[in-house]
Design a protein around this motif. Structure first.
Motif, PDB file in Angstrom:
ATOM      1  N   ASN A   1      14.098  -6.115   7.020  1.00 21.87           N
ATOM      2  CA  ASN A   1      14.190  -6.642   5.655  1.00 21.87           C
ATOM      3  C   ASN A   1      13.130  -6.167   4.681  1.00 21.87           C
ATOM      4  O   ASN A   1      13.085  -6.646   3.567  1.00 21.87           O
ATOM      5  CB  ASN A   1      14.186  -8.182   5.690  1.00 21.87           C
ATOM      6  CG  ASN A   1      12.917  -8.738   6.303  1.00 21.87           C
ATOM      7  OD1 ASN A   1      11.957  -8.023   6.511  1.00 21.87           O
ATOM      8  ND2 ASN A   1      12.916 -10.023   6.585  1.00 21.87           N
ATOM      9  N   ASP A   2      12.256  -5.301   5.075  1.00 18.41           N
ATOM     10  CA  ASP A   2      11.197  -4.862   4.185  1.00 18.41           C
ATOM     11  C   ASP A   2      11.127  -3.343   4.267  1.00 18.41           C
ATOM     12  O   ASP A   2      11.009  -2.796   5.359  1.00 18.41           O
ATOM     13  CB  ASP A   2       9.869  -5.485   4.625  1.00 18.41           C
ATOM     14  CG  ASP A   2       8.723  -5.179   3.684  1.00 18.41           C
ATOM     15  OD1 ASP A   2       8.870  -4.312   2.801  1.00 18.41           O
ATOM     16  OD2 ASP A   2       7.661  -5.802   3.833  1.00 18.41           O
ATOM     17  N   PRO A   3      11.204  -2.661   3.155  1.00 19.79           N
ATOM     18  CA  PRO A   3      11.254  -1.197   3.223  1.00 19.79           C
ATOM     19  C   PRO A   3       9.986  -0.555   3.772  1.00 19.79           C
ATOM     20  O   PRO A   3      10.013   0.577   4.223  1.00 19.79           O
ATOM     21  CB  PRO A   3      11.495  -0.789   1.764  1.00 19.79           C
ATOM     22  CG  PRO A   3      11.080  -1.951   0.952  1.00 19.79           C
ATOM     23  CD  PRO A   3      11.277  -3.169   1.797  1.00 19.79           C
ATOM     24  N   SER A   4       8.869  -1.251   3.752  1.00 17.16           N
ATOM     25  CA  SER A   4       7.658  -0.650   4.304  1.00 17.16           C
ATOM     26  C   SER A   4       7.160  -1.486   5.470  1.00 17.16           C
ATOM     27  O   SER A   4       7.293  -2.695   5.496  1.00 17.16           O
ATOM     28  CB  SER A   4       6.570  -0.532   3.236  1.00 17.16           C
ATOM     29  OG  SER A   4       6.216  -1.801   2.757  1.00 17.16           O
ATOM     30  N   THR A   5       6.577  -0.821   6.450  1.00 16.74           N
ATOM     31  CA  THR A   5       6.158  -1.486   7.673  1.00 16.74           C
ATOM     32  C   THR A   5       4.735  -2.024   7.569  1.00 16.74           C
ATOM     33  O   THR A   5       3.921  -1.513   6.809  1.00 16.74           O
ATOM     34  CB  THR A   5       6.296  -0.526   8.865  1.00 16.74           C
ATOM     35  OG1 THR A   5       5.901  -1.206  10.047  1.00 16.74           O
ATOM     36  CG2 THR A   5       5.436   0.700   8.692  1.00 16.74           C
ATOM     37  N   THR A   6       4.450  -3.059   8.354  1.00 19.89           N
ATOM     38  CA  THR A   6       3.122  -3.666   8.351  1.00 19.89           C
ATOM     39  C   THR A   6       2.302  -3.250   9.567  1.00 19.89           C
ATOM     40  O   THR A   6       1.159  -3.652   9.691  1.00 19.89           O
ATOM     41  CB  THR A   6       3.240  -5.206   8.328  1.00 19.89           C
ATOM     42  OG1 THR A   6       4.010  -5.619   9.459  1.00 19.89           O
ATOM     43  CG2 THR A   6       3.922  -5.678   7.051  1.00 19.89           C
ATOM     44  N   THR A   7       2.904  -2.499  10.473  1.00 17.89           N
ATOM     45  CA  THR A   7       2.190  -2.028  11.665  1.00 17.89           C
ATOM     46  C   THR A   7       2.381  -0.528  11.811  1.00 17.89           C
ATOM     47  O   THR A   7       3.271   0.056  11.207  1.00 17.89           O
ATOM     48  CB  THR A   7       2.719  -2.703  12.954  1.00 17.89           C
ATOM     49  OG1 THR A   7       4.086  -2.346  13.145  1.00 17.89           O
ATOM     50  CG2 THR A   7       2.580  -4.215  12.904  1.00 17.89           C
ATOM     51  N   ASN A   8       1.516   0.060  12.612  1.00 17.78           N
ATOM     52  CA  ASN A   8       1.702   1.442  13.022  1.00 17.78           C
ATOM     53  C   ASN A   8       2.489   1.437  14.328  1.00 17.78           C
ATOM     54  O   ASN A   8       2.243   0.610  15.197  1.00 17.78           O
ATOM     55  CB  ASN A   8       0.349   2.126  13.276  1.00 17.78           C
ATOM     56  CG  ASN A   8      -0.463   2.286  12.008  1.00 17.78           C
ATOM     57  OD1 ASN A   8       0.045   2.738  10.993  1.00 17.78           O
ATOM     58  ND2 ASN A   8      -1.727   1.920  12.063  1.00 17.78           N
ATOM     59  N   LEU A   9       3.408   2.351  14.459  1.00 18.33           N
ATOM     60  CA  LEU A   9       4.115   2.546  15.724  1.00 18.33           C
ATOM     61  C   LEU A   9       3.588   3.853  16.288  1.00 18.33           C
ATOM     62  O   LEU A   9       3.769   4.910  15.675  1.00 18.33           O
ATOM     63  CB  LEU A   9       5.624   2.590  15.516  1.00 18.33           C
ATOM     64  CG  LEU A   9       6.476   2.789  16.769  1.00 18.33           C
ATOM     65  CD1 LEU A   9       6.193   1.720  17.823  1.00 18.33           C
ATOM     66  CD2 LEU A   9       7.960   2.797  16.404  1.00 18.33           C
ATOM     67  N   VAL A  10       2.895   3.773  17.436  1.00 19.81           N
ATOM     68  CA  VAL A  10       2.143   4.898  17.974  1.00 19.81           C
ATOM     69  C   VAL A  10       2.597   5.204  19.399  1.00 19.81           C
ATOM     70  O   VAL A  10       2.847   4.290  20.185  1.00 19.81           O
ATOM     71  CB  VAL A  10       0.631   4.563  17.986  1.00 19.81           C
ATOM     72  CG1 VAL A  10      -0.193   5.711  18.531  1.00 19.81           C
ATOM     73  CG2 VAL A  10       0.143   4.170  16.601  1.00 19.81           C
ATOM     74  N   ALA A  11       2.686   6.491  19.714  1.00 15.44           N
ATOM     75  CA  ALA A  11       2.931   6.901  21.106  1.00 15.44           C
ATOM     76  C   ALA A  11       1.633   6.693  21.878  1.00 15.44           C
ATOM     77  O   ALA A  11       0.605   7.276  21.528  1.00 15.44           O
ATOM     78  CB  ALA A  11       3.371   8.360  21.155  1.00 15.44           C
ATOM     79  N   LEU A  12       1.657   5.852  22.893  1.00 15.28           N
ATOM     80  CA  LEU A  12       0.468   5.613  23.715  1.00 15.28           C
ATOM     81  C   LEU A  12       0.401   6.586  24.885  1.00 15.28           C
ATOM     82  O   LEU A  12      -0.635   6.721  25.531  1.00 15.28           O
ATOM     83  CB  LEU A  12       0.448   4.168  24.212  1.00 15.28           C
ATOM     84  CG  LEU A  12       0.399   3.113  23.099  1.00 15.28           C
ATOM     85  CD1 LEU A  12       0.456   1.711  23.695  1.00 15.28           C
ATOM     86  CD2 LEU A  12      -0.827   3.280  22.223  1.00 15.28           C
ATOM     87  N   GLU A  13       1.513   7.217  25.175  1.00 15.53           N
ATOM     88  CA  GLU A  13       1.636   8.321  26.129  1.00 15.53           C
ATOM     89  C   GLU A  13       2.510   9.364  25.446  1.00 15.53           C
ATOM     90  O   GLU A  13       3.156   9.064  24.446  1.00 15.53           O
ATOM     91  CB  GLU A  13       2.347   7.884  27.408  1.00 15.53           C
ATOM     92  CG  GLU A  13       1.694   6.805  28.207  1.00 15.53           C
ATOM     93  CD  GLU A  13       2.552   6.349  29.394  1.00 15.53           C
ATOM     94  OE1 GLU A  13       1.992   5.645  30.235  1.00 15.53           O
ATOM     95  OE2 GLU A  13       3.753   6.669  29.476  1.00 15.53           O
ATOM     96  N   ASP A  14       2.559  10.564  26.001  1.00 21.71           N
ATOM     97  CA  ASP A  14       3.543  11.519  25.509  1.00 21.71           C
ATOM     98  C   ASP A  14       4.907  10.848  25.643  1.00 21.71           C
ATOM     99  O   ASP A  14       5.234  10.319  26.713  1.00 21.71           O
ATOM    100  CB  ASP A  14       3.502  12.819  26.307  1.00 21.71           C
ATOM    101  CG  ASP A  14       2.223  13.618  26.061  1.00 21.71           C
ATOM    102  OD1 ASP A  14       1.473  13.279  25.115  1.00 21.71           O
ATOM    103  OD2 ASP A  14       1.979  14.577  26.806  1.00 21.71           O
ATOM    104  N   THR A  15       5.669  10.841  24.568  1.00 23.68           N
ATOM    105  CA  THR A  15       6.886  10.035  24.521  1.00 23.68           C
ATOM    106  C   THR A  15       8.077  10.845  24.009  1.00 23.68           C
ATOM    107  O   THR A  15       7.998  11.477  22.963  1.00 23.68           O
ATOM    108  CB  THR A  15       6.671   8.804  23.602  1.00 23.68           C
ATOM    109  OG1 THR A  15       5.582   8.025  24.131  1.00 23.68           O
ATOM    110  CG2 THR A  15       7.908   7.942  23.514  1.00 23.68           C
ATOM    111  N   ASP A  16       9.153  10.823  24.783  1.00 19.37           N
ATOM    112  CA  ASP A  16      10.430  11.400  24.371  1.00 19.37           C
ATOM    113  C   ASP A  16      11.332  10.250  23.962  1.00 19.37           C
ATOM    114  O   ASP A  16      11.434   9.254  24.686  1.00 19.37           O
ATOM    115  CB  ASP A  16      11.092  12.163  25.521  1.00 19.37           C
ATOM    116  CG  ASP A  16      10.279  13.374  25.960  1.00 19.37           C
ATOM    117  OD1 ASP A  16       9.598  13.971  25.108  1.00 19.37           O
ATOM    118  OD2 ASP A  16      10.326  13.712  27.155  1.00 19.37           O
ATOM    119  N   CYS A  17      11.976  10.378  22.817  1.00 18.40           N
ATOM    120  CA  CYS A  17      12.834   9.297  22.368  1.00 18.40           C
ATOM    121  C   CYS A  17      14.070   9.828  21.661  1.00 18.40           C
ATOM    122  O   CYS A  17      14.151  11.007  21.308  1.00 18.40           O
ATOM    123  CB  CYS A  17      12.068   8.334  21.469  1.00 18.40           C
ATOM    124  SG  CYS A  17      11.415   9.067  19.983  1.00 18.40           S
TER     125      CYS A  17
END
Length: 196
Positions: free
Chosen positions: A89-105
């Motif tokens: 519901n909010d166009p901007s995020t309030t947290t960082n989403l970070v890869a804590l390991e090398d990540t494939d998604c």
């Protein structure tokens, strides 16, 4: 479709859908690789997508005014993650989403999810079940805030995130437990020596 096999397994365990529906849905997705420490989403950014973790580990991280980082959510393989407040519901995020390991998604744009909801008979069921699962996880995580004994909190954290102590730093584990690193180190040593 082979590169989306894990996602197909997860979605197909929740809903029934045809091969044509799968092909149409997967045509809207793409894969991405993030190195450990790399941002999937930065605080303040707008990212209209959900990430399905194929391999690796991500964390939703908040920062205090001094730049200290604290994890508020972790996501392992075969699970979905985003900045949920920003996504819902909010166009901007309030947290960082970070890869804590090398990540494939697999990156699932909002338009692809909307297509799934609109065009697949059980599409809304998939969304509902995923949100129920996330809510259940958050309720379990909240319990950590109310259990006074750090050993019980650690047990609950290990139940929620099996093997977590092998995958993230002691600093992040102590932040999740709401204790300082020295206390966590003593707790860990006592457990290893079986003196509790």
């Amino acid at each position: 479709m082979m590169r989306f096999e894990q996602l197909n397994t997860v979605v197909s365990s929740i809903i029934n859908w045809s091969n044509a529906e799968r092909a149409s849905f997967f045509a809207m997705l793409h894969t991405a690789r993030y190195q450990a420490g790399e941002y999937l989403i930065k605080k303040g950014e707008s990212r209209d997508a959900v990430f399905f973790i194929v391999k690796g580990l991500t964390g939703n991280i908040i920062e205090d005014k001094h730049g200290n980082q604290f994890p508020v959510h972790l996501c392992f393989e075969n699970d979905h993650v985003s900045s949920m407040v920003g996504f819902l519901n909010d166009p901007s995020t309030t947290t960082n989403l970070v890869a804590l390991e090398d990540t494939d998604c697999i990156v699932i744009p909002r338009a692809a999810l909307q297509w799934l909801y609109d065009n697949v008979e059980d599409g809304n069921k998939f969304g509902r079940i995923q949100h129920e699962r996330i809510l259940s996880l958050l309720v379990k995580r909240q319990r950590i805030n109310y259990i006074k004994d750090p050993l019980e909190r650690l047990g609950l954290l290990q139940e929620i995130y099996p093997g977590i102590e092998k995958r993230i730093s002691q600093r992040f584990i102590s932040a999740l437990l709401k204790i300082d690193q020295a206390h966590f180190s003593r707790l860990k040593t006592a457990i290893e020596k079986n003196t509790l």
